[in-house]
Design a protein around this motif. Structure first.
Motif, short mmCIF file in Angstrom:
data_model
loop_
_atom_site.label_atom_id
_atom_site.label_comp_id
_atom_site.label_asym_id
_atom_site.label_seq_id
_atom_site.Cartn_x
_atom_site.Cartn_y
_atom_site.Cartn_z
N TRP A 90 0.82 -1.20 0.00
CA TRP A 90 0.00 0.00 0.00
C TRP A 90 0.86 1.26 0.00
CZ3 TRP A 90 -3.91 -1.45 4.44
CH2 TRP A 90 -4.94 -2.24 3.90
N SER A 91 0.24 2.35 -0.41
CA SER A 91 0.83 3.67 -0.21
C SER A 91 0.47 4.16 1.19
CB SER A 91 0.29 4.65 -1.25
OG SER A 91 -1.11 4.86 -1.05
N ALA A 92 1.10 5.25 1.61
CA ALA A 92 0.75 5.84 2.90
C ALA A 92 -0.71 6.29 2.91
CB ALA A 92 1.67 7.02 3.20
N GLU A 93 -1.19 6.78 1.77
CA GLU A 93 -2.58 7.24 1.68
C GLU A 93 -3.55 6.07 1.81
OE1 GLU A 93 -0.14 8.09 -0.44
OE2 GLU A 93 0.13 10.14 0.35
N GLN A 94 -3.23 4.95 1.19
CA GLN A 94 -4.09 3.77 1.32
C GLN A 94 -4.11 3.26 2.77
OE1 GLN A 94 -2.00 1.65 -1.89
NE2 GLN A 94 -4.02 1.18 -2.79
N THR A 95 -2.95 3.32 3.41
CA THR A 95 -2.86 2.91 4.81
C THR A 95 -3.74 3.79 5.68
OG1 THR A 95 -0.59 2.10 4.49
CG2 THR A 95 -1.29 2.58 6.77
N ARG A 96 -3.65 5.10 5.49
CA ARG A 96 -4.45 6.03 6.28
C ARG A 96 -5.95 5.78 6.06
NH1 ARG A 96 -2.92 10.61 8.60
NH2 ARG A 96 -4.87 11.61 7.94
N ALA A 97 -6.33 5.52 4.82
CA ALA A 97 -7.75 5.31 4.52
C ALA A 97 -8.28 4.06 5.24
CB ALA A 97 -7.95 5.19 3.02
N LYS A 111 -8.66 4.78 8.96
CA LYS A 111 -9.87 5.58 9.17
C LYS A 111 -11.11 4.71 9.16
CE LYS A 111 -12.47 9.55 7.40
NZ LYS A 111 -12.57 10.56 6.31
N ASN A 168 4.76 3.77 5.83
CA ASN A 168 3.42 3.22 6.08
C ASN A 168 3.19 2.96 7.56
OD1 ASN A 168 3.00 3.33 3.36
ND2 ASN A 168 2.82 1.13 3.03
N ALA A 208 2.50 6.32 8.97
CA ALA A 208 1.16 6.77 8.52
C ALA A 208 0.07 6.06 9.30
CB ALA A 208 1.00 6.51 7.03
N ALA A 267 -2.41 8.18 11.71
CA ALA A 267 -3.84 8.17 11.37
C ALA A 267 -4.67 7.63 12.53
CB ALA A 267 -4.07 7.34 10.11
#
Length: 342
Positions: A290-297, A300, A327, A330, A334
């Motif tokens: 995953w990307s950091a953004e996918q991890t954060r999502a 959440k 990650n 992140a 998050a």
């Protein structure tokens, strides 16, 4: 509030500013100290230092005293552990090579006097001294019905468990339960405030519900009989167990449940409700890619389902060494952000 107080609030449902955030990385300390894994795990001082450094680096709530699962096999006669600098240490010498070895297996009268116990004791004493008053110290204990898998291999244990001879199976389980009782008591005496009770055979993913009710539960009750279930977390090695949550409450009186990422977290939270602590875990295998953004999502999503009504903790499984550091950070950031309660 300290992390230990926040965990207590989550367990009881009393007010707190946020949910507890756990990050489980028992194998990362060697990299943190720039040591080969075999050297790192040779001394409790190294393990404690590595864990404390990672706690400072990432800022999560808990800390681990676990060295590696094969340590339990060493306490029972395993003579060789296979160490790898890019993976988890594993048993390279099975204690039980044939069924005749079960009769020969001897449980030490006091496992704390075994040389293999010393690094565990040393790391726990350091962690208790350094942060025991403020942070949850996690320790790991394998249930009697799962311990044979690291003593004889999963294939042989499944065959014995399912097909017998059942008197031999029960002799092995009795000895493993004697060990489990000792281990749990010793870890508590050294200051472990959270005990991860690992029981993959307590999940319908491995055996049927009927087998869990008739075979697994009685032995786990025996494991926990001397000291009870206080501060235990029911953990099935990331296998789902929603279908037996009510049974765990009724039979074992364990109220803290580490939910598999393969399970429906909303259903688990509904089943546990305010009776205990729901621990929602991210799929940290997927975090490798995953990307950091996918991890954060994903954090959440899990947290927003779980934190409603409090009684919730966020965590991961056993973070693979291949997960990018970005990650991991992140994930932790998050969880703190989305886990606010006030």
């Amino acid at each position: 509030m300290t992390p230990l107080e926040i965990l207590s609030s989550a367990t009881t449902g009393s007010p707190a500013p946020r949910i507890p955030v756990f990050c489980n990385m028992p194998d990362h300390g060697a990299r943190e100290l720039g040591m080969p894994a075999k050297q790192y795990f040779s001394k409790g001082e190294y393990v404690a230092d590595g864990q404390l450094r990672m706690l400072r680096r990432y800022g999560y709530d808990n800390i681990w005293s676990l060295h590696y699962v094969g340590k339990e096999a060493e306490l029972l006669g395993c003579r060789e552990i296979l160490f790898a600098d890019d993976g988890v240490p594993n048993v390279a010498d099975f204690v039980i090579k044939n069924l005749d070895d079960i009769a020969k297996l001897e449980i030490p009268a006091d496992i704390t006097q075994h040389p293999a116990w010393q690094p565990i004791a040393d790391s726990l004493r350091i962690l208790r001294s350094e942060i025991g008053a403020t942070h949850p110290i996690c320790a790991y204990a394998t249930a009697s019905t799962t311990l044979p898998a690291i003593l004889m291999g999963m294939d042989k244990w499944m065959e014995l468990f399912l097909l017998g001879p059942f008197d031999v199976r029960d002799e092995l389980l009795r000895k493993c339960s004697d060990f489990s009782q000792q281990e749990i008591a010793a870890l508590r005496a050294l200051g472990a405030s959270v005990l991860i009770y690992s029981t993959p055979f307590g999940s319908p993913y491995f055996v049927s519900r009927k087998q869990i009710e008739q075979i697994v539960m009685p032995w786990m009750r025996r494991d926990l009989l001397p000291g009870g279930s206080e501060n235990l977390i029911y953990y099935c090695g990331m296998a789902p167990f929603n279908d037996v949550i009510d049974l765990i409450f009724d039979e074992l009186h364990i109220t803290n449940h580490y939910i598999s990422p393969l399970a429906d977290i909303a259903e688990a939270k509904r089943l546990i409700n305010t009776r205990g602590l729901t621990c929602g875990a991210i799929d940290d295998i997927k975090m490798i890619h995953w990307s950091a953004e996918q991890t954060r999502a994903e954090v959440k999503r899990i947290v927003e389902i779980g934190k409603t009504g409090s009684h919730f903790l966020f965590g991961n499984g056993v973070m693979p060494l291949a997960v990018p550091e970005a990650n991991i950070q992140a994930m932790v950031d998050a969880a703190f952000e989305y886990g606010r309660l006030a």
